[in-house]
Motif scaffolding. Sequence first.
Motif, mmCIF file in Angstrom:
data_model
loop_
_atom_site.group_PDB
_atom_site.id
_atom_site.type_symbol
_atom_site.label_atom_id
_atom_site.label_comp_id
_atom_site.label_asym_id
_atom_site.label_seq_id
_atom_site.Cartn_x
_atom_site.Cartn_y
_atom_site.Cartn_z
ATOM 1 N N GLN A 98 12.377 -3.269 -2.531
ATOM 2 C CA GLN A 98 11.903 -3.744 -3.814
ATOM 3 C C GLN A 98 10.251 -3.583 -3.990
ATOM 4 O O GLN A 98 9.758 -2.786 -4.636
ATOM 5 N N PHE A 99 9.671 -3.875 -2.682
ATOM 6 C CA PHE A 99 8.126 -3.845 -2.641
ATOM 7 C C PHE A 99 7.827 -2.462 -2.578
ATOM 8 O O PHE A 99 6.661 -1.935 -3.209
ATOM 9 N N PHE A 100 8.455 -1.704 -1.812
ATOM 10 C CA PHE A 100 8.091 -0.424 -1.627
ATOM 11 C C PHE A 100 8.392 0.504 -2.700
ATOM 12 O O PHE A 100 7.406 1.195 -3.384
ATOM 13 N N ASP A 101 9.264 0.236 -3.740
ATOM 14 C CA ASP A 101 9.456 0.890 -4.768
ATOM 15 C C ASP A 101 8.320 0.615 -5.776
ATOM 16 O O ASP A 101 7.968 1.359 -6.566
ATOM 17 N N SER A 102 7.840 -0.643 -5.756
ATOM 18 C CA SER A 102 6.509 -1.236 -6.601
ATOM 19 C C SER A 102 5.379 -0.226 -6.175
ATOM 20 O O SER A 102 4.679 -0.081 -7.018
ATOM 21 N N LEU A 103 5.234 -0.323 -4.879
ATOM 22 C CA LEU A 103 4.079 0.578 -4.432
ATOM 23 C C LEU A 103 3.908 1.926 -4.855
ATOM 24 O O LEU A 103 3.114 2.479 -5.176
ATOM 25 N N LYS A 104 5.366 2.545 -4.918
ATOM 26 C CA LYS A 104 5.391 3.919 -5.283
ATOM 27 C C LYS A 104 5.076 4.222 -6.843
ATOM 28 O O LYS A 104 4.523 5.077 -7.181
ATOM 29 N N LYS A 105 5.752 3.111 -7.622
ATOM 30 C CA LYS A 105 5.720 2.995 -9.003
ATOM 31 C C LYS A 105 4.129 3.258 -9.493
ATOM 32 O O LYS A 105 3.917 3.916 -10.338
ATOM 33 N N ASP A 106 3.149 2.402 -8.826
ATOM 34 C CA ASP A 106 1.890 2.293 -9.292
ATOM 35 C C ASP A 106 0.740 3.019 -8.405
ATOM 36 O O ASP A 106 -0.324 2.990 -8.516
ATOM 37 N N GLY A 107 1.461 4.193 -7.574
ATOM 38 C CA GLY A 107 0.483 4.884 -6.743
ATOM 39 C C GLY A 107 0.020 4.452 -5.472
ATOM 40 O O GLY A 107 -0.817 5.342 -4.911
ATOM 41 N N LEU A 108 0.050 3.175 -5.300
ATOM 42 C CA LEU A 108 -0.409 2.806 -4.054
ATOM 43 C C LEU A 108 0.092 3.170 -2.655
ATOM 44 O O LEU A 108 -0.738 3.376 -1.677
ATOM 45 N N TYR A 109 1.352 3.567 -2.898
ATOM 46 C CA TYR A 109 2.084 3.945 -1.556
ATOM 47 C C TYR A 109 1.292 5.243 -0.950
ATOM 48 O O TYR A 109 1.100 5.283 0.107
ATOM 49 N N ASP A 110 0.780 6.063 -1.763
ATOM 50 C CA ASP A 110 0.240 7.303 -1.290
ATOM 51 C C ASP A 110 -1.201 7.184 -0.761
ATOM 52 O O ASP A 110 -1.903 8.046 -0.504
ATOM 53 N N LYS A 111 -1.524 5.900 -1.043
ATOM 54 C CA LYS A 111 -3.022 5.706 -0.655
ATOM 55 C C LYS A 111 -3.244 4.695 0.204
ATOM 56 O O LYS A 111 -4.399 4.182 0.656
ATOM 57 N N SER A 112 -2.074 4.168 0.854
ATOM 58 C CA SER A 112 -2.171 3.027 1.900
ATOM 59 C C SER A 112 -1.598 3.255 3.271
ATOM 60 O O SER A 112 -0.242 3.980 3.140
ATOM 61 N N VAL A 113 -2.176 2.772 4.307
ATOM 62 C CA VAL A 113 -1.374 2.782 5.600
ATOM 63 C C VAL A 113 -0.566 1.472 5.241
ATOM 64 O O VAL A 113 -1.159 0.551 5.030
ATOM 65 N N ILE A 114 0.805 1.521 5.625
ATOM 66 C CA ILE A 114 1.654 0.424 5.471
ATOM 67 C C ILE A 114 2.129 0.142 6.973
ATOM 68 O O ILE A 114 2.873 0.901 7.666
#
Length: 640
Positions: A449-465
């Motif tokens: 759920q958290f990863f889906d939210s990060l992808k939805k608002d664009g943070l996934y492609d800007k962040s080291v996780i």
Amino acid sequence: MKKNAYNHFVFFVIAVLLFWFKTYIAYHLDFRLGTDNNLQRFLLFINPLSSALFFLGFALLSKKYFKRVLIGIHFILSFLLYANIVYYRFFNDFITVPDLLQAKSNAGGLGDSVVGLMAFSDIFYFTDTIILIVLACTLFKQATVKTWKLYKFVFLISIIIFLMNLSLAEKDRPNLLSLNFDRSYIVKYLGVYNFTIFDIIQSIQSSSERAFASSNNLTKVENYRKATYTTPDPVLFGKAKGMNVIFVSMESFQNFMIDLKMPNGELVTPFLDSLAHDGDTFYFDHFYHQTGQGKTSDAEFLMENSLYPLNQGSVFISKAQNTYQATPGILKGYGYNSAVFHGNYKTFWNRNVMYKSLGYDQFFDASYYNLTPPNIKNFGMKDKPFFAESMPMLENLKQPFYTKFITLSNHFPFEIDQGDTNFPKGNTGDWAVDQYMQSAHYMDEALQQFFDSLKKDGLYDKSVIILYGDHYGLSSNNYPAMAKMLGVKQITPVMDSNLQQVPLFIHVPGVKGGVEHQVGGEVDVRPTLLHLLGIDTKDYIEFGSDLLSPQHRNWVAFRNGDYVSTDLIMSSGKCYSVTTRNLATDQKACNNLSNKVKNDLQMSDTVVNQDLLRFYHPNGFKPINPSDYQYLGPTKKKGA
């Protein structure tokens, strides 16, 4: 006969014998101390006697209130024994003085866990006290002490027995007290009560170390650091430069859960399994937790300071006022804003104090979340609502940011409310193991759920996780059921070491990942991350080794002095071959690696106990002033 029946000496002997017997039974029923020879078995039998004589003997100094004082001391010692029993059932360790300070800080959230470790049969540990009370009111109603001379005799006998005990212990285990990496050895050889006295002395010595330390003490540490520095991989160095950083602490999550299936073939953690095999994420499958008594707080300390936790207690409690050069503080010099998200109150593990020393700008604790009954469990906020309510706060942070999310749901006793997940419990017959699988699945759903939210608002492609298991969830008490679950006859010492593995995932946008098999631990994460961000760690005092470097060392140290390497495993003081899983034949190699591990731990302990970083000034690092930070809550101005 009638005269002897009322004799205080007989009453005293009965009390000693009952207490001696009870303690010895506890050693075998509740403490897995492990005896390898007849001398160890004899010491385990005899060591409660000197403590019983010494402590109960104080009652002989009270003539008028002899029986009351004796029963009172007996009860206090019984309570100490039982407290250690309950503590050991989960932590496989013994209570120390710093633990008592931690209990004061963490008392509000420990209720369910403590109750879950108790059993009705535990009343046995107070039965002898009840017997003494009955005897004092009946058969020995008239017993009083006439002279103090008996105390002198009892005291002398207790000292003689203790010195004999210590001498035999040193014969079997040289330098027992000076190389005290593992508390179980001290308890096995000297007893749980003598260990408590030793621990008090140690705590006093530790607190005095800082007062007498000076900058001269740094020289040896600096030279050691230069000799053990690991250069970064030139290809990966700086690949994440300028990116956001998101850490997720996966509560009590062990690595054996990855790819684990239920009897019906259903995966327990399908989302984490997908990360392990997607090829876009680094998944370290030989990564170990290195925590001590501080558990989750120790994992945080390791991750952000690349220093080892303390041998006893938690750094977050006893060393929060120290000077640190942690990752949040380092990244300030590169324009980063930092924050922690945690669904429990800020005082738990003394985080409201420690985070200031680490340089965290903001701390979103329980006061920022909707802690209504449907949303809370165990120590605070359930993982799904926790991530959901954290997203708006994360999105409002100034970028680039360095953040940490601390999950809670997968905490002992691993209970999940009906309706939170449709995943079934296990069927091993051990309630903790069965609930652990269901609880881990719930956390897995929350992470997706958290990863889906990060992808939805664009943070996934800007962040080291970075996702990591903070420490073990199931202890050796659960090994019979775990053996059944894993399809083996029993958990061997080598398997026990492997069960200390926790998963580590590092996702870097645009960087190809894969399964990494090198041996590593939590102390290694900071240099790995900073090198990915393009920050060389050669000027910092740290004890980790970049996991992605070709020069990464091939061993990982545990807080008790044991270790795992690519070739050898040290477990409970015994050295095994990784290849054969039998006792190693090359004892020289075992001893050489043991010396490296002990040296690493001792160097780190010197830095932490003496607060040596207050004398160290890395190039470009601006010292952290804790008074610059105030975590005031959502209704007031948030400090930074």
